[in-house]
Design a protein around this motif. Structure first.
Motif, PDB file in Angstrom:
ATOM      1  N   THR A  59     -11.121  16.426   0.954  1.00  0.00           N
ATOM      2  CA  THR A  59      -9.818  16.188   1.378  1.00  0.00           C
ATOM      3  C   THR A  59      -9.570  14.671   1.186  1.00  0.00           C
ATOM      4  OG1 THR A  59      -9.786  18.160   2.790  1.00  0.00           O
ATOM      5  CG2 THR A  59      -7.901  16.717   3.056  1.00  0.00           C
ATOM      6  N   ILE A  60      -8.234  14.427   0.487  1.00  0.00           N
ATOM      7  CA  ILE A  60      -7.655  13.051   0.687  1.00  0.00           C
ATOM      8  C   ILE A  60      -6.597  13.006   1.298  1.00  0.00           C
ATOM      9  CG2 ILE A  60      -6.430  13.155  -1.278  1.00  0.00           C
ATOM     10  CD1 ILE A  60      -7.343  10.440  -2.495  1.00  0.00           C
ATOM     11  N   SER A  61      -6.590  11.735   2.059  1.00  0.00           N
ATOM     12  CA  SER A  61      -5.683  11.400   2.930  1.00  0.00           C
ATOM     13  C   SER A  61      -5.173  10.031   2.892  1.00  0.00           C
ATOM     14  CB  SER A  61      -5.672  12.000   4.480  1.00  0.00           C
ATOM     15  OG  SER A  61      -6.889  11.358   4.940  1.00  0.00           O
ATOM     16  N   ARG A  62      -4.117   9.613   3.710  1.00  0.00           N
ATOM     17  CA  ARG A  62      -3.817   8.328   3.644  1.00  0.00           C
ATOM     18  C   ARG A  62      -3.129   7.993   4.851  1.00  0.00           C
ATOM     19  NH1 ARG A  62      -0.436   6.760  -1.524  1.00  0.00           N
ATOM     20  NH2 ARG A  62      -0.556   4.783  -0.603  1.00  0.00           N
ATOM     21  N   ASP A  63      -3.296   6.761   5.523  1.00  0.00           N
ATOM     22  CA  ASP A  63      -2.627   6.240   6.636  1.00  0.00           C
ATOM     23  C   ASP A  63      -1.860   4.993   6.273  1.00  0.00           C
ATOM     24  OD1 ASP A  63      -1.599   5.156   9.044  1.00  0.00           O
ATOM     25  OD2 ASP A  63      -3.263   5.846  10.130  1.00  0.00           O
ATOM     26  N   ASN A  64      -0.377   5.091   5.796  1.00  0.00           N
ATOM     27  CA  ASN A  64       0.055   4.002   5.409  1.00  0.00           C
ATOM     28  C   ASN A  64       0.242   2.627   6.517  1.00  0.00           C
ATOM     29  OD1 ASN A  64       0.498   4.899   2.933  1.00  0.00           O
ATOM     30  ND2 ASN A  64       2.554   5.762   3.180  1.00  0.00           N
ATOM     31  N   ASP A  65       0.077   3.061   7.754  1.00  0.00           N
ATOM     32  CA  ASP A  65       0.197   2.133   8.914  1.00  0.00           C
ATOM     33  C   ASP A  65      -1.088   1.331   8.952  1.00  0.00           C
ATOM     34  OD1 ASP A  65       1.860   4.314  10.999  1.00  0.00           O
ATOM     35  OD2 ASP A  65       2.710   3.051   9.826  1.00  0.00           O
ATOM     36  N   LYS A  66      -2.307   1.901   8.646  1.00  0.00           N
ATOM     37  CA  LYS A  66      -3.288   1.166   8.570  1.00  0.00           C
ATOM     38  C   LYS A  66      -4.020   0.796   6.972  1.00  0.00           C
ATOM     39  CE  LYS A  66      -5.210   3.536  12.586  1.00  0.00           C
ATOM     40  NZ  LYS A  66      -6.644   4.468  13.138  1.00  0.00           N
ATOM     41  N   ASN A  67      -3.063   0.943   6.019  1.00  0.00           N
ATOM     42  CA  ASN A  67      -3.517   0.580   4.664  1.00  0.00           C
ATOM     43  C   ASN A  67      -4.694   1.275   4.395  1.00  0.00           C
ATOM     44  OD1 ASN A  67      -1.097  -0.885   4.629  1.00  0.00           O
ATOM     45  ND2 ASN A  67      -1.870  -2.842   4.273  1.00  0.00           N
ATOM     46  N   GLY A  75      -6.753  12.182  -5.874  1.00  0.00           N
ATOM     47  CA  GLY A  75      -5.641  11.144  -5.744  1.00  0.00           C
ATOM     48  C   GLY A  75      -4.665  11.811  -4.973  1.00  0.00           C
ATOM     49  N   ILE A  76      -3.847  10.682  -4.364  1.00  0.00           N
ATOM     50  CA  ILE A  76      -2.753  10.730  -3.397  1.00  0.00           C
ATOM     51  C   ILE A  76      -1.711  10.084  -3.674  1.00  0.00           C
ATOM     52  CG2 ILE A  76      -3.865   9.258  -1.658  1.00  0.00           C
ATOM     53  CD1 ILE A  76      -2.630  11.416   0.406  1.00  0.00           C
ATOM     54  N   LEU A  77      -0.371  10.600  -3.680  1.00  0.00           N
ATOM     55  CA  LEU A  77       0.677   9.719  -3.947  1.00  0.00           C
ATOM     56  C   LEU A  77       1.262   9.638  -2.330  1.00  0.00           C
ATOM     57  CD1 LEU A  77       2.982   8.332  -4.968  1.00  0.00           C
ATOM     58  CD2 LEU A  77       4.081  10.304  -5.807  1.00  0.00           C
ATOM     59  N   ASP A  78       1.408  10.955  -1.819  1.00  0.00           N
ATOM     60  CA  ASP A  78       1.901  10.995  -0.619  1.00  0.00           C
ATOM     61  C   ASP A  78       1.335  12.251   0.090  1.00  0.00           C
ATOM     62  OD1 ASP A  78       5.346  11.606  -1.365  1.00  0.00           O
ATOM     63  OD2 ASP A  78       3.828  12.954  -1.099  1.00  0.00           O
ATOM     64  N   ALA A  79       1.727  12.611   1.638  1.00  0.00           N
ATOM     65  CA  ALA A  79       0.980  13.846   2.024  1.00  0.00           C
ATOM     66  C   ALA A  79       1.225  14.915   1.204  1.00  0.00           C
ATOM     67  CB  ALA A  79       1.338  14.084   3.386  1.00  0.00           C
ATOM     68  N   PHE A 110       0.698  -1.215   0.061  1.00  0.00           N
ATOM     69  CA  PHE A 110      -0.107  -0.133  -0.016  1.00  0.00           C
ATOM     70  C   PHE A 110       0.687   1.185  -0.078  1.00  0.00           C
ATOM     71  CE2 PHE A 110      -3.930   2.501   0.783  1.00  0.00           C
ATOM     72  CZ  PHE A 110      -3.399   3.304   1.675  1.00  0.00           C
ATOM     73  N   SER A 111       2.008   1.264   0.797  1.00  0.00           N
ATOM     74  CA  SER A 111       2.704   2.475   1.133  1.00  0.00           C
ATOM     75  C   SER A 111       3.361   3.070  -0.589  1.00  0.00           C
ATOM     76  CB  SER A 111       3.745   2.318   1.847  1.00  0.00           C
ATOM     77  OG  SER A 111       4.946   1.222   1.585  1.00  0.00           O
ATOM     78  N   THR A 112       3.524   2.318  -1.485  1.00  0.00           N
ATOM     79  CA  THR A 112       3.951   2.807  -2.498  1.00  0.00           C
ATOM     80  C   THR A 112       2.988   2.774  -3.827  1.00  0.00           C
ATOM     81  OG1 THR A 112       4.704   0.524  -3.396  1.00  0.00           O
ATOM     82  CG2 THR A 112       6.310   1.881  -1.858  1.00  0.00           C
ATOM     83  N   ALA A 113       1.823   2.748  -3.276  1.00  0.00           N
ATOM     84  CA  ALA A 113       0.877   2.684  -4.618  1.00  0.00           C
ATOM     85  C   ALA A 113       0.231   4.182  -4.542  1.00  0.00           C
ATOM     86  CB  ALA A 113      -0.379   1.592  -3.903  1.00  0.00           C
TER      87      ALA A 113
END
Length: 117
Positions: free
Chosen positions: A68-76, A50-54, A29-32
């Motif tokens: 607002t799009i966001s991601r938590d790589n620890d939680k996939n 879309g989001i690549l990173d923060a 997930f972290s690199t997607a």
């Protein structure tokens, strides 16, 4: 087995808010690159955000300043916070993942958002 499972959709009044979640499994997930798309009845599927990173995100003009799009790589997990919702935001919202190393693309099954009074 790759899975993208969306949740958080529902019925909301105009001006209201919802937060969609997409939990991913079966790939790195972290690199997607993660994205949210939507498809309204009778219309083509369109990119919402879309989001690549923060630091790297993009939005459709129609949702800028409201979503607002966001991601938590620890939680996939990737999120879509939707504020000031309008009836025209009514659609099935889909989560999409693109693995940067292989180009493989995955889709979730979608979650329905209905904005109506």
């Amino acid at each position: 087995q790759v899975q993208l499972v969306e949740s958080g959709g529902g019925l909301v009044q105009p001006g209201g808010s919802l937060r969609l979640s997409c939990v991913a499994s079966g790939f790195t997930f972290s690199t997607a690159v993660m994205s949210w798309y939507r498809q309204a009845p009778g219309k083509e599927r369109e990119l919402v955000a879309g989001i690549l990173d923060a630091r790297i995100t993009n939005y459709a003009d129609s949702v800028k300043g409201r979503f607002t799009i966001s991601r938590d790589n620890d939680k996939n997990t990737v999120y879509l916070q939707m504020n000031s919702l309008k009836p025209e935001d009514t659609a099935v919202y889909y989560c999409k993942a693109i693995q940067r190393n292989s180009g493989m693309t995955y889709w979730g099954k979608g979650t329905l958002v209905t904005v109506s009074s």
